[in-house]
Scaffold this motif. Structure first.
Motif, mmCIF file in Angstrom:
data_model
loop_
_atom_site.group_PDB
_atom_site.id
_atom_site.type_symbol
_atom_site.label_atom_id
_atom_site.label_comp_id
_atom_site.label_asym_id
_atom_site.label_seq_id
_atom_site.Cartn_x
_atom_site.Cartn_y
_atom_site.Cartn_z
ATOM 1 N N LYS A 148 -1.920 7.875 -3.497
ATOM 2 C CA LYS A 148 -1.802 7.616 -2.053
ATOM 3 C C LYS A 148 -2.879 6.622 -1.623
ATOM 4 C CE LYS A 148 -1.415 9.962 2.387
ATOM 5 N NZ LYS A 148 -1.938 8.862 3.128
ATOM 6 N N ASP A 149 -2.484 5.650 -0.824
ATOM 7 C CA ASP A 149 -3.332 4.582 -0.273
ATOM 8 C C ASP A 149 -3.701 3.503 -1.294
ATOM 9 O OD1 ASP A 149 -3.371 5.685 2.312
ATOM 10 O OD2 ASP A 149 -5.004 7.027 1.763
ATOM 11 N N ARG A 150 -3.170 3.574 -2.489
ATOM 12 C CA ARG A 150 -3.456 2.584 -3.535
ATOM 13 C C ARG A 150 -2.712 1.282 -3.253
ATOM 14 N NH1 ARG A 150 -4.999 3.805 -8.785
ATOM 15 N NH2 ARG A 150 -5.108 1.916 -10.013
ATOM 16 N N LEU A 151 -3.352 0.158 -3.542
ATOM 17 C CA LEU A 151 -2.683 -1.138 -3.496
ATOM 18 C C LEU A 151 -1.946 -1.350 -4.810
ATOM 19 C CD1 LEU A 151 -5.342 -3.557 -1.952
ATOM 20 C CD2 LEU A 151 -3.277 -2.673 -0.870
ATOM 21 N N VAL A 152 -0.714 -1.833 -4.719
ATOM 22 C CA VAL A 152 0.096 -2.089 -5.909
ATOM 23 C C VAL A 152 0.781 -3.442 -5.779
ATOM 24 C CG1 VAL A 152 0.518 0.355 -6.395
ATOM 25 C CG2 VAL A 152 2.110 -0.891 -4.931
ATOM 26 N N LEU A 153 1.262 -3.945 -6.898
ATOM 27 C CA LEU A 153 2.102 -5.134 -6.915
ATOM 28 C C LEU A 153 3.518 -4.682 -7.241
ATOM 29 C CD1 LEU A 153 -0.239 -7.565 -8.842
ATOM 30 C CD2 LEU A 153 0.342 -7.648 -6.422
ATOM 31 N N ALA A 154 4.488 -5.229 -6.511
ATOM 32 C CA ALA A 154 5.875 -4.829 -6.707
ATOM 33 C C ALA A 154 6.805 -6.023 -6.546
ATOM 34 C CB ALA A 154 6.267 -3.733 -5.715
ATOM 35 N N VAL A 155 7.922 -5.976 -7.273
ATOM 36 C CA VAL A 155 8.959 -7.001 -7.163
ATOM 37 C C VAL A 155 9.904 -6.565 -6.052
ATOM 38 C CG1 VAL A 155 10.790 -8.269 -8.351
ATOM 39 C CG2 VAL A 155 8.771 -7.487 -9.633
ATOM 40 N N VAL B 38 -0.511 -1.907 -11.981
ATOM 41 C CA VAL B 38 -1.086 -3.240 -11.945
ATOM 42 C C VAL B 38 -1.463 -3.444 -10.476
ATOM 43 C CG1 VAL B 38 -0.656 -5.712 -12.212
ATOM 44 C CG2 VAL B 38 0.329 -4.086 -13.844
ATOM 45 N N SER B 39 -2.757 -3.559 -10.216
ATOM 46 C CA SER B 39 -3.248 -3.598 -8.835
ATOM 47 C C SER B 39 -4.256 -4.719 -8.640
ATOM 48 C CB SER B 39 -3.939 -2.272 -8.481
ATOM 49 O OG SER B 39 -3.058 -1.191 -8.553
ATOM 50 N N PRO B 40 -4.381 -5.216 -7.394
ATOM 51 C CA PRO B 40 -5.430 -6.195 -7.108
ATOM 52 C C PRO B 40 -6.811 -5.569 -7.318
ATOM 53 C CG PRO B 40 -3.851 -6.057 -5.297
ATOM 54 C CD PRO B 40 -3.543 -4.936 -6.230
ATOM 55 N N ALA B 41 -7.776 -6.363 -7.732
ATOM 56 C CA ALA B 41 -9.129 -5.888 -7.966
ATOM 57 C C ALA B 41 -9.916 -5.685 -6.669
ATOM 58 C CB ALA B 41 -9.876 -6.865 -8.876
ATOM 59 N N VAL B 42 -9.442 -6.281 -5.586
ATOM 60 C CA VAL B 42 -10.100 -6.155 -4.284
ATOM 61 C C VAL B 42 -9.059 -5.764 -3.237
ATOM 62 C CG1 VAL B 42 -11.908 -7.817 -4.841
ATOM 63 C CG2 VAL B 42 -9.819 -8.620 -3.742
ATOM 64 N N ASN B 43 -9.511 -5.490 -2.034
ATOM 65 C CA ASN B 43 -8.632 -5.053 -0.960
ATOM 66 C C ASN B 43 -7.809 -6.226 -0.412
ATOM 67 O OD1 ASN B 43 -7.454 -3.276 0.811
ATOM 68 N ND2 ASN B 43 -9.144 -3.320 2.267
ATOM 69 N N ARG C 17 0.862 -1.184 0.000
ATOM 70 C CA ARG C 17 0.000 0.000 0.000
ATOM 71 C C ARG C 17 0.901 1.237 0.000
ATOM 72 N NH1 ARG C 17 -5.123 0.592 0.601
ATOM 73 N NH2 ARG C 17 -5.462 -1.348 1.719
ATOM 74 N N ILE C 18 0.658 2.133 -0.940
ATOM 75 C CA ILE C 18 1.423 3.385 -1.017
ATOM 76 C C ILE C 18 0.975 4.273 0.131
ATOM 77 C CG2 ILE C 18 1.948 5.413 -2.404
ATOM 78 C CD1 ILE C 18 1.410 3.631 -4.906
ATOM 79 N N ILE C 19 1.907 4.603 1.024
ATOM 80 C CA ILE C 19 1.544 5.403 2.198
ATOM 81 C C ILE C 19 1.930 6.875 2.047
ATOM 82 C CG2 ILE C 19 1.370 3.493 3.822
ATOM 83 C CD1 ILE C 19 4.228 4.027 4.713
ATOM 84 N N THR C 20 2.949 7.159 1.239
ATOM 85 C CA THR C 20 3.264 8.545 0.899
ATOM 86 C C THR C 20 3.651 8.602 -0.569
ATOM 87 O OG1 THR C 20 5.634 8.484 1.428
ATOM 88 C CG2 THR C 20 4.138 9.077 3.227
ATOM 89 N N VAL C 21 3.353 9.740 -1.198
ATOM 90 C CA VAL C 21 3.708 9.945 -2.596
ATOM 91 C C VAL C 21 4.001 11.426 -2.809
ATOM 92 C CG1 VAL C 21 1.280 10.147 -3.288
ATOM 93 C CG2 VAL C 21 2.992 9.608 -4.996
ATOM 94 N N GLU C 22 5.065 11.684 -3.554
ATOM 95 C CA GLU C 22 5.406 13.070 -3.885
ATOM 96 C C GLU C 22 6.111 13.105 -5.232
ATOM 97 O OE1 GLU C 22 9.461 14.018 -1.543
ATOM 98 O OE2 GLU C 22 7.818 13.354 -0.239
ATOM 99 N N LEU C 23 6.017 14.234 -5.912
ATOM 100 C CA LEU C 23 6.677 14.404 -7.196
ATOM 101 C C LEU C 23 8.182 14.499 -6.981
ATOM 102 C CD1 LEU C 23 5.953 14.661 -10.184
ATOM 103 C CD2 LEU C 23 5.940 17.129 -9.880
ATOM 104 N N LEU D 78 10.518 -2.557 -7.600
ATOM 105 C CA LEU D 78 9.904 -2.233 -8.881
ATOM 106 C C LEU D 78 8.395 -2.394 -8.766
ATOM 107 C CD1 LEU D 78 10.060 -1.620 -11.946
ATOM 108 C CD2 LEU D 78 10.158 -4.100 -12.281
ATOM 109 N N VAL D 79 7.670 -1.286 -8.842
ATOM 110 C CA VAL D 79 6.211 -1.324 -8.866
ATOM 111 C C VAL D 79 5.807 -1.697 -10.288
ATOM 112 C CG1 VAL D 79 4.098 0.028 -8.629
ATOM 113 C CG2 VAL D 79 5.974 0.364 -7.015
ATOM 114 N N LEU D 80 4.947 -2.701 -10.408
ATOM 115 C CA LEU D 80 4.544 -3.170 -11.734
ATOM 116 C C LEU D 80 3.514 -2.248 -12.358
ATOM 117 C CD1 LEU D 80 4.282 -6.993 -11.018
ATOM 118 C CD2 LEU D 80 6.195 -5.735 -12.015
ATOM 119 N N GLY D 81 3.672 -2.033 -13.656
ATOM 120 C CA GLY D 81 2.751 -1.184 -14.385
ATOM 121 C C GLY D 81 2.704 -1.578 -15.847
ATOM 122 N N VAL D 82 1.784 -0.967 -16.561
ATOM 123 C CA VAL D 82 1.675 -1.116 -18.009
ATOM 124 C C VAL D 82 1.580 0.286 -18.602
ATOM 125 C CG1 VAL D 82 0.612 -3.405 -17.927
ATOM 126 C CG2 VAL D 82 -0.839 -1.375 -17.932
#
Length: 119
Positions: free
Chosen positions: A66-73, A106-111, A24-30, A89-93
């Motif tokens: 922020k607060d998004r669920l992600v998949l990462a290596v 690339v994120s889970p469809a549920v919590n 879960r992304i807890i902080t994010v900034e540019l 590495l956070v997975l993305g397309v």
């Protein structure tokens, strides 16, 4: 006609070696210390700790990240990105109609449970 895919590989030689987990992304900034604008994301992986990742997910507003669920290596080595180092590495397309390298998650469809393994 379908495009040819890459050569056949075996689960035991590839996916079994990767440690891909839900965080879960807890902080994010540019971040501006990278060659291209990226987000600096602090991600909670539960019992696997908190890690920092830098990624080109900037088509998404900060409040959506922020607060998004992600998949990462988790078990790739650190990667230098300009003056900063990404720990996971956070997975993305490819983000639709965006510049090459600009991604969506690339994120889970549920919590899903934090730290759960992709299988």
């Amino acid at each position: 006609m379908a495009r040819e895919s890459k050569p056949l590989v075996f689960f035991e030689e590839t996916m079994e070696k990767l440690d891909i987990r839900t965080g879960r992304i807890i902080t994010v900034e540019l971040e501006t210390k990278t060659p291209k604008l990226t987000y600096k994301m602090t991600i909670d992986f539960g019992k696997f700790g908190t890690r920092t990742s830098y990624g080109r997910f900037t088509k998404h507003p900060v409040e959506e990240v922020k607060d998004r669920l992600v998949l990462a290596v988790l078990n790739f080595g650190p990667k230098k990105m300009g003056l900063v180092t990404s720990e996971v590495l956070v997975l993305g397309v490819q983000y639709p109609k965006a510049d090459s390298g600009e991604a969506t998650f690339v994120s889970p469809a549920v919590n899903a449970k934090i730290g759960s393994k992709l299988f």
